[in-house]
Each structure stands twice: as structure tokens, then as C-alpha cells.
Write a protein that holds these residues in place. Structure first.
Motif, mmCIF file in Angstrom:
data_model
loop_
_atom_site.group_PDB
_atom_site.id
_atom_site.type_symbol
_atom_site.label_atom_id
_atom_site.label_comp_id
_atom_site.label_asym_id
_atom_site.label_seq_id
_atom_site.Cartn_x
_atom_site.Cartn_y
_atom_site.Cartn_z
ATOM 1 N N PRO A 10 0.842 -1.200 0.000
ATOM 2 C CA PRO A 10 0.000 0.000 0.000
ATOM 3 C C PRO A 10 0.879 1.254 0.000
ATOM 4 N N CYS A 11 0.311 2.370 -0.419
ATOM 5 C CA CYS A 11 1.069 3.630 -0.440
ATOM 6 C C CYS A 11 1.514 4.027 0.963
ATOM 7 N N PHE A 12 0.662 3.784 1.951
ATOM 8 C CA PHE A 12 1.011 4.048 3.334
ATOM 9 C C PHE A 12 0.167 3.155 4.245
ATOM 10 N N ILE A 13 0.669 2.969 5.455
ATOM 11 C CA ILE A 13 -0.062 2.220 6.471
ATOM 12 C C ILE A 13 -0.114 3.108 7.700
ATOM 13 N N HIS A 14 -1.310 3.402 8.143
ATOM 14 C CA HIS A 14 -1.487 4.267 9.306
ATOM 15 C C HIS A 14 -2.005 3.413 10.460
ATOM 16 N N ILE A 15 -1.211 3.359 11.514
ATOM 17 C CA ILE A 15 -1.615 2.629 12.709
ATOM 18 C C ILE A 15 -2.032 3.663 13.743
ATOM 19 N N LYS A 16 -3.297 3.649 14.121
ATOM 20 C CA LYS A 16 -3.802 4.605 15.098
ATOM 21 C C LYS A 16 -3.540 4.079 16.505
ATOM 22 N N ALA A 17 -2.812 4.868 17.279
ATOM 23 C CA ALA A 17 -2.453 4.464 18.634
ATOM 24 C C ALA A 17 -3.694 4.178 19.475
ATOM 25 N N SER A 18 -4.740 4.955 19.278
ATOM 26 C CA SER A 18 -5.949 4.772 20.085
ATOM 27 C C SER A 18 -6.653 3.449 19.781
ATOM 28 N N GLU A 19 -6.443 2.924 18.576
ATOM 29 C CA GLU A 19 -7.093 1.671 18.180
ATOM 30 C C GLU A 19 -6.206 0.446 18.386
ATOM 31 N N THR A 20 -4.940 0.670 18.687
ATOM 32 C CA THR A 20 -4.002 -0.450 18.832
ATOM 33 C C THR A 20 -3.117 -0.252 20.064
#
Length: 185
Positions: A10-20
Motif C-alpha cells: 500500500p502507499c502508506f499504512i497508518h496505525i492509530k495508537a488509540s485503536e491499537t
């Protein structure tokens, strides 16, 4: 590179701290990476290389676990059967896997295996095998002094002539030229 893994990223992967919250340790890893990059000291290059690998692996894990997509090379790696088949293909040292043997190895009929791998990876298993073997052969030509017949046999050809013809058809240049262009001695 024309590998399906690279194409499927993917062009980017965003990991949200609040969800993980289980990945809170990534913040520390990124901080160490930033510090090692900004203030190099003995061993910094090795530390940055290894921590970048860890970060990349974790990003891929998260992407695979949270992707709603059921197709693509990265998702195929996570599939028990197709991922196992891809590992078998990529670990072979001599071309010995056939489509039927791969299907048997992962408990699928040839037809079911062909359909599933084709859907997930975007090409039939035979094409994937040829592409992988040709890429390996090209890398060997560019970076080793391995005898041409050994490279040919490793790619599944019984003679240099058959290999050379197939390689030229695949890369629009003969294997000898690839070797000469990468080793201009």
C-alpha cells in the motif's frame, strides 16, 4: 522491481495508537530509530537496519490483520495454503516444484490451487513460478560467477540453449549480456 510483493504494497499504512494499544511499544521503537539516525555512533547503522526491519514486519502484520481486501500478494502470504505454497516456491534451490506438487503440498487439488493462487496473487501458478525463477536467475547472473548451466538448471532448464532462449524472451536480452553489463571487468 517487478515482484508482486512490491507491487502489492500500500502507499502508506497508518496505525492509530488509540485503536491499537497493544502496539504502544512501536512509539519507543520509532524514538530509538530517530535518535540512532540523528546521532550516529558505532553500530548505529546496524541498529537502524534491524529496527527498520522490525518496524516493517509489524506494519505488514497490522496491514494483513486489518485489511478488508481478500486479494493481493500480501494477503496471499497470510493465507495458510497459499502462503505455504509461496514459501515453498521461494525456498527452492533447484526448480523442482510443479503446480500439481505445490497443490498436493498444501492439500488442494491442482484446479483449486490454481484458482486460489491466481485470484490472490493475480497470476497463475505456472506464470508465478517462471517469473520467480527468471528473477532468481537474473540476480545470479548479475551478482555471482555461477556457471550458466547451473543457473539454467536452477531455473528449470536442462540446457543453456533452452534457458538462453527463454531468458531472452523474458528480458529482451540474452543472459550473457546481462552478466557482462553487471560485471564490466
Amino acid at each position: 522491481m517487478d515482484h508482486p510483493f512490491v507491487k502489492g504494497l500500500p502507499c502508506f499504512i497508518h496505525i492509530k495508537a488509540s485503536e491499537t494499544p497493544q502496539l504502544a511499544w512501536l512509539r519507543s521503537l520509532v524514538t530509538v530509530l530517530a535518535n540512532e539516525s540523528r546521532q550516529p555512533s558505532p553500530g548505529s547503522t546496524v541498529i537502524v537496519d534491524r529496527l527498520t526491519e522490525v518496524l516493517f514486519i509489524q506494519l505488514m502484520r497490522t496491514y494483513m490483520e486489518n485489511s478488508s481486501n481478500s486479494e493481493g500478494y500480501i494477503i496471499a502470504l497470510a493465507d495458510l495454503q497459499i502462503g505455504s505454497a509461496l514459501n515453498l516456491i521461494h525456498s527452492e534451490t533447484k526448480a523442482h516444484w510443479s503446480v500439481e506438487q505445490l497443490g498436493d503440498a498444501v492439500s488442494l487439488s491442482r484446479t483449486a490451487f490454481t484458482e486460489k493462487l491466481s485470484r490472490m496473487v493475480g497470476m497463475p501458478p505456472k506464470t508465478y513460478l517462471i517469473n520467480w525463477r527468471m528473477q532468481k536467475a537474473k540476480t545470479q547472473l548479475e551478482h555471482t560467477d555461477t556457471a550458466m548451466i547451473d543457473i539454467a538448471q536452477g531455473a528449470g532448464y536442462s540446457s543453456e540453449a533452452a534457458f538462453s532462449k527463454a531468458f531472452k524472451h523474458y528480458y529482451d536480452q540474452p543472459p550473457g549480456q546481462v552478466r557482462r553489463n553487471s560485471n564490466p571487468h
